[in-house]
Motif scaffolding. Structure first.
Motif, PDB file in Angstrom:
ATOM      1  N   GLN A 194       0.836  -1.203   0.000  1.00 29.89           N
ATOM      2  CA  GLN A 194       0.000   0.000   0.000  1.00 29.89           C
ATOM      3  C   GLN A 194       0.870   1.251   0.000  1.00 29.89           C
ATOM      4  OE1 GLN A 194      -2.608  -0.810   3.397  1.00 29.89           O
ATOM      5  NE2 GLN A 194      -4.316  -0.948   1.974  1.00 29.89           N
ATOM      6  N   PRO A 195       1.468   1.578  -1.152  1.00 27.24           N
ATOM      7  CA  PRO A 195       2.290   2.790  -1.228  1.00 27.24           C
ATOM      8  C   PRO A 195       1.448   4.027  -0.976  1.00 27.24           C
ATOM      9  CG  PRO A 195       1.869   1.904  -3.413  1.00 27.24           C
ATOM     10  CD  PRO A 195       1.388   0.876  -2.444  1.00 27.24           C
ATOM     11  N   ALA A 196       2.076   5.039  -0.382  1.00 28.06           N
ATOM     12  CA  ALA A 196       1.363   6.271  -0.040  1.00 28.06           C
ATOM     13  C   ALA A 196       1.741   7.440  -0.939  1.00 28.06           C
ATOM     14  CB  ALA A 196       1.636   6.642   1.418  1.00 28.06           C
ATOM     15  N   SER A 197       2.737   7.263  -1.794  1.00 30.38           N
ATOM     16  CA  SER A 197       3.174   8.349  -2.680  1.00 30.38           C
ATOM     17  C   SER A 197       3.554   7.761  -4.027  1.00 30.38           C
ATOM     18  CB  SER A 197       4.385   9.078  -2.084  1.00 30.38           C
ATOM     19  OG  SER A 197       5.516   8.226  -2.070  1.00 30.38           O
ATOM     20  N   LEU A 198       3.730   8.648  -5.005  1.00 33.40           N
ATOM     21  CA  LEU A 198       4.113   8.207  -6.348  1.00 33.40           C
ATOM     22  C   LEU A 198       5.483   7.551  -6.327  1.00 33.40           C
ATOM     23  CD1 LEU A 198       2.644   8.364  -9.041  1.00 33.40           C
ATOM     24  CD2 LEU A 198       3.947  10.427  -9.565  1.00 33.40           C
ATOM     25  N   GLU A 200       6.827   5.901  -3.830  1.00 36.28           N
ATOM     26  CA  GLU A 200       6.675   4.569  -3.249  1.00 36.28           C
ATOM     27  C   GLU A 200       6.015   3.614  -4.237  1.00 36.28           C
ATOM     28  OE1 GLU A 200       4.608   4.792   0.441  1.00 36.28           O
ATOM     29  OE2 GLU A 200       6.210   5.866   1.472  1.00 36.28           O
ATOM     30  N   LEU A 201       5.038   4.117  -4.994  1.00 39.27           N
ATOM     31  CA  LEU A 201       4.386   3.278  -5.995  1.00 39.27           C
ATOM     32  C   LEU A 201       5.390   2.795  -7.028  1.00 39.27           C
ATOM     33  CD1 LEU A 201       1.944   2.054  -7.480  1.00 39.27           C
ATOM     34  CD2 LEU A 201       1.564   4.295  -8.530  1.00 39.27           C
ATOM     35  N   CYS A 202       6.233   3.697  -7.514  1.00 37.21           N
ATOM     36  CA  CYS A 202       7.211   3.309  -8.528  1.00 37.21           C
ATOM     37  C   CYS A 202       8.246   2.342  -7.964  1.00 37.21           C
ATOM     38  CB  CYS A 202       7.883   4.555  -9.114  1.00 37.21           C
ATOM     39  SG  CYS A 202       6.782   5.478 -10.212  1.00 37.21           S
ATOM     40  N   ASP A 203       8.590   2.489  -6.677  1.00 37.13           N
ATOM     41  CA  ASP A 203       9.485   1.510  -6.047  1.00 37.13           C
ATOM     42  C   ASP A 203       8.838   0.127  -6.040  1.00 37.13           C
ATOM     43  OD1 ASP A 203      11.412   3.403  -5.581  1.00 37.13           O
ATOM     44  OD2 ASP A 203      10.856   3.763  -3.486  1.00 37.13           O
ATOM     45  N   CYS A 204       7.544   0.097  -5.727  1.00 40.53           N
ATOM     46  CA  CYS A 204       6.823  -1.182  -5.727  1.00 40.53           C
ATOM     47  C   CYS A 204       6.771  -1.778  -7.127  1.00 40.53           C
ATOM     48  CB  CYS A 204       5.403  -0.983  -5.195  1.00 40.53           C
ATOM     49  SG  CYS A 204       5.296  -0.581  -3.444  1.00 40.53           S
ATOM     50  N   ASP A 329      14.255   3.283 -14.738  1.00 40.56           N
ATOM     51  CA  ASP A 329      15.399   2.370 -14.623  1.00 40.56           C
ATOM     52  C   ASP A 329      15.562   1.866 -13.199  1.00 40.56           C
ATOM     53  OD1 ASP A 329      16.031   2.657 -17.331  1.00 40.56           O
ATOM     54  OD2 ASP A 329      17.226   4.450 -16.936  1.00 40.56           O
ATOM     55  N   GLY A 330      14.436   1.652 -12.548  1.00 42.86           N
ATOM     56  CA  GLY A 330      14.472   1.105 -11.197  1.00 42.86           C
ATOM     57  C   GLY A 330      14.602   2.147 -10.114  1.00 42.86           C
ATOM     58  N   HIS A 331      14.809   3.415 -10.483  1.00 41.24           N
ATOM     59  CA  HIS A 331      14.980   4.464  -9.478  1.00 41.24           C
ATOM     60  C   HIS A 331      14.185   5.695  -9.915  1.00 41.24           C
ATOM     61  CE1 HIS A 331      18.202   2.155  -7.593  1.00 41.24           C
ATOM     62  NE2 HIS A 331      18.697   1.974  -8.801  1.00 41.24           N
ATOM     63  N   GLY A 332      13.403   6.255  -9.003  1.00 40.33           N
ATOM     64  CA  GLY A 332      12.650   7.454  -9.316  1.00 40.33           C
ATOM     65  C   GLY A 332      11.417   7.157 -10.151  1.00 40.33           C
ATOM     66  N   VAL A 333      10.900   8.237 -10.771  1.00 41.52           N
ATOM     67  CA  VAL A 333       9.620   8.164 -11.471  1.00 41.52           C
ATOM     68  C   VAL A 333       9.802   8.570 -12.926  1.00 41.52           C
ATOM     69  CG1 VAL A 333       7.263   9.062 -11.558  1.00 41.52           C
ATOM     70  CG2 VAL A 333       8.384   8.713  -9.337  1.00 41.52           C
ATOM     71  N   ARG A 334       9.223   7.789 -13.820  1.00 42.00           N
ATOM     72  CA  ARG A 334       9.201   8.125 -15.237  1.00 42.00           C
ATOM     73  C   ARG A 334       7.744   8.287 -15.660  1.00 42.00           C
ATOM     74  NH1 ARG A 334      10.307   3.588 -17.233  1.00 42.00           N
ATOM     75  NH2 ARG A 334       8.200   3.134 -17.990  1.00 42.00           N
ATOM     76  N   TYR A 347      -8.112  -7.028 -27.605  1.00 43.97           N
ATOM     77  CA  TYR A 347      -8.918  -7.461 -26.470  1.00 43.97           C
ATOM     78  C   TYR A 347      -8.050  -7.614 -25.218  1.00 43.97           C
ATOM     79  CZ  TYR A 347     -11.949 -10.249 -23.499  1.00 43.97           C
ATOM     80  OH  TYR A 347     -12.692 -10.700 -22.432  1.00 43.97           O
ATOM     81  N   LYS A 348      -8.362  -6.806 -24.200  1.00 43.62           N
ATOM     82  CA  LYS A 348      -7.663  -6.821 -22.916  1.00 43.62           C
ATOM     83  C   LYS A 348      -6.170  -6.508 -23.045  1.00 43.62           C
ATOM     84  CE  LYS A 348     -10.901  -7.986 -19.852  1.00 43.62           C
ATOM     85  NZ  LYS A 348     -11.153  -7.295 -18.582  1.00 43.62           N
ATOM     86  N   ARG A 349      -5.760  -5.921 -24.166  1.00 42.74           N
ATOM     87  CA  ARG A 349      -4.368  -5.518 -24.352  1.00 42.74           C
ATOM     88  C   ARG A 349      -4.298  -4.009 -24.473  1.00 42.74           C
ATOM     89  NH1 ARG A 349      -2.104  -6.742 -29.089  1.00 42.74           N
ATOM     90  NH2 ARG A 349      -0.126  -6.009 -28.266  1.00 42.74           N
ATOM     91  N   THR A 350      -3.343  -3.418 -23.754  1.00 42.97           N
ATOM     92  CA  THR A 350      -3.203  -1.964 -23.756  1.00 42.97           C
ATOM     93  C   THR A 350      -1.749  -1.571 -24.004  1.00 42.97           C
ATOM     94  OG1 THR A 350      -2.671  -1.701 -21.401  1.00 42.97           O
ATOM     95  CG2 THR A 350      -5.015  -1.883 -21.991  1.00 42.97           C
ATOM     96  N   ALA A 351      -1.522  -0.271 -24.103  1.00 43.81           N
ATOM     97  CA  ALA A 351      -0.181   0.252 -24.341  1.00 43.81           C
ATOM     98  C   ALA A 351       0.641   0.343 -23.062  1.00 43.81           C
ATOM     99  CB  ALA A 351      -0.273   1.629 -24.996  1.00 43.81           C
ATOM    100  N   LEU A 352       0.101  -0.106 -21.939  1.00 46.81           N
ATOM    101  CA  LEU A 352       0.878  -0.108 -20.699  1.00 46.81           C
ATOM    102  C   LEU A 352       2.085  -1.034 -20.831  1.00 46.81           C
ATOM    103  CD1 LEU A 352      -1.796  -0.249 -17.848  1.00 46.81           C
ATOM    104  CD2 LEU A 352      -0.141   1.579 -18.233  1.00 46.81           C
ATOM    105  N   ARG A 353       3.245  -0.525 -20.479  1.00 38.23           N
ATOM    106  CA  ARG A 353       4.449  -1.350 -20.466  1.00 38.23           C
ATOM    107  C   ARG A 353       4.566  -2.065 -19.128  1.00 38.23           C
ATOM    108  NH1 ARG A 353       7.989   3.797 -22.575  1.00 38.23           N
ATOM    109  NH2 ARG A 353       7.129   3.887 -24.711  1.00 38.23           N
ATOM    110  N   GLU A 354       5.425  -3.059 -19.103  1.00 40.41           N
ATOM    111  CA  GLU A 354       5.602  -3.800 -17.857  1.00 40.41           C
ATOM    112  C   GLU A 354       6.056  -2.849 -16.747  1.00 40.41           C
ATOM    113  OE1 GLU A 354       7.247  -8.032 -17.397  1.00 40.41           O
ATOM    114  OE2 GLU A 354       8.944  -6.760 -16.815  1.00 40.41           O
ATOM    115  N   GLY A 355       5.387  -2.925 -15.613  1.00 35.45           N
ATOM    116  CA  GLY A 355       5.741  -2.072 -14.494  1.00 35.45           C
ATOM    117  C   GLY A 355       5.157  -0.681 -14.566  1.00 35.45           C
TER     118      GLY A 355
END
Length: 492
Positions: A194-198, A200-204, A329-334, A347-355
């Motif tokens: 349950q991240p509380a900030s952006l 923390e979310l990106c770290d998760c 790249d594993g650190h910070g927010v993009r 169908y059920k496919r989007t432009a979201l990349r992994e992570g």
């Protein structure tokens, strides 16, 4: 570990990541007043009230379907069930009114109805407002009852204020602080994060790119109740501060509007839509019950990528954009942006990349002269999945149609704009010839499939009829009596 308040008493429980509030209550805690009916968020028998502090620090309660609410989302919250309302022999006004009005027969659905009335009673105490038929239908529309015929339940709702205000004193107690469990939520070995900030979310996301993301859970949790799925790890985005904002903004192309955080619930969004997009707000009343609107989010409806999701066609018609976020790249927010038109791939496919996750959705402010119409076809008038949904935006300029955007749900593997039909109308007078060409062009835009909600032929005919309805609406607006004949979501 889940730390929360249950009917005024602190509780601390362990649970697997896919555990629902209903399972936690009945199977772990032995609190059985809350019933399981459909286990899919449709019947309301499991309705509970969840309290959390508002911007002013005051505790506010909203109704929720316990069967499809993740148990871990109770962290730092108040949970109220029907078991905790009475004080010895003194009934809560919601209970007393149900007894007085004979609102219960078999009693199975009654706990959920009482809890919906409880949230209404709390809202009335904080901000009294007329109990119009529309408001009562919104409050009780997610509670099914096969015995009473609803009139006694409506009478109970209208008479709660005549009963003694017997409220448990603990209802006014302060909620536990979320910070007390934040470190535990972000433990590397946790299965429900349950991240509380952006950040923390990106770290998760960097550590667990395959984890399932959850907001309202109104669709995801059906995998556990209907398919008995088990989740290895879940990332809850509802506590991310940046994803709960509604911010005014101007895009580089000069369009004004609002960035709607991906974790903003439909209930929070509704006032904005009522002010600027009445047709969109009207759709929300047919999207689901009050319990669903209290939990479901715009971001979740888009990320789910269902071809029959209700909000994506509307957002496509309005020219919305998305702001996506992920680890750098594993650190910070993009962050990156893209048009919603480019988001749905198959169908059920989007432009979201992994992570990656959706951070916000851009809702443009209506342009001068723009009109939006949204029509949903479903077997039930309310709380049902669409067979076909049409969303149409345009403006009239010197007697011809401009900026025509026509989008449909249920007509393809993805929510999709009708490009050929749009071209047939763009720059044309809204007459019979232009709309005939647009209806014929639909055959080039869509080749729908048949399923339990409608045959391919039904969908083709329905989509064409919606365009004909649009023509009639435009024509009628030019008359002395521009009243649209339709079945409103609240048909009283």
């Amino acid at each position: 570990m889940i730390d929360f308040m249950l009917n005024g008493q602190p509780r601390r429980c362990e649970a697997s990541p896919e555990t629902s509030v209903l399972e936690l209550l009945r199977e772990t805690l032995g609190v059985t007043g809350t019933k399981e009916g459909c286990a899919s968020g449709d019947c309301g028998a499991c309705t509970v009230a969840i309290g959390e502090p508002g911007p002013d620090g005051e505790l506010r309660y909203h109704s929720a379907n316990a069967c499809i609410t993740p148990a871990h989302q109770l962290n730092g919250r108040h949970l109220v069930t029907v078991d905790g309302l009475a004080q010895s022999d003194a009934l809560h006004p919601a209970q007393a009114a149900m007894v007085e009005c004979h609102g219960s027969q078999c009693g199975f659905c009654t706990p959920g109805i009482v809890m919906s009335l409880f949230t209404l009673h709390e809202q009335q105490r904080q901000a009294p407002a007329p109990l119009t038929p529309q408001r009562l239908e919104a409050v009780l529309g997610g509670n099914l009852c096969r015995c009473t015929g609803y009139r006694p339940i409506r009478d109970a709702a209208l008479s709660m204020n005549v009963h003694p205000d017997n409220r448990p004193l603990w209802l006014d107690a302060a909620a536990p602080r979320g910070g007390e469990v934040s470190e535990q939520r972000l433990a590397p070995d946790a299965t429900f994060l349950q991240p509380a900030s952006l950040d923390e979310l990106c770290d998760c996301l960097a550590q667990h790119p395959q984890a399932r993301l959850v907001a309202g859970a109104t669709d995801l949790w059906l995998e556990t109740t209907q398919r008995l799925a088990r989740f290895e790890r879940v990332i809850d985005v509802t506590r991310v501060a940046e994803l709960n904002l509604i911010e005014e903004a101007t895009l580089d192309d000069g369009r004004d509007g609002w960035w709607i955080g991906a974790a903003v619930s439909y209930s929070r969004l509704e006032p904005l839509l009522e002010e600027y997009y009445d047709a969109f707000a009207h759709l929300l009343h047919r999207l689901g019950s009050q319990q669903v609107r209290n939990r479901g989010t715009l971001g979740g409806n888009i990320a789910n990528a269902s071809p029959i999701g209700d909000t994506p066609p509307v957002l496509l018609a309005l020219g919305s954009r998305l702001r996506l976020v992920g680890p750098n790249d594993g650190h910070g927010v993009r962050e990156r942006e893209l048009a919603l038109d480019d988001f749905f791939l198959d169908y059920k496919r989007t432009a979201l990349r992994e992570g990656e996750a959706i951070r916000a959705i851009f809702l443009p402010r209506p342009t001068e002269g723009q009109t939006l119409k949204v029509w949903k076809l479903s077997k039930r008038r309310e709380d049902d999945i669409s067979a076909v949904l049409g969303a149409f935006a345009w403006r009239l300029e010197n007697g011809v149609m401009r900026d025509v955007r026509l989008a449909f749900g249920g007509m393809a593997a993805i929510p999709k704009r009708a490009a050929h039909a749009e071209a047939a109308l763009e720059g044309q007078a809204p007459d019979a010839a232009a709309f005939l060409a647009a209806r014929e062009a639909l055959a080039e835009d869509f080749q729908p499939m048949s399923d339990v909600r409608g045959s391919a032929e039904y969908r083709r005919l329905s989509a064409a009829n919606l365009l004909e309805r649009l023509r009639l609406v435009i024509a009628q607006a030019e008359t002395d009596s521009p009243r649209e004949v339709m079945l409103h979501a609240y048909a009283h």
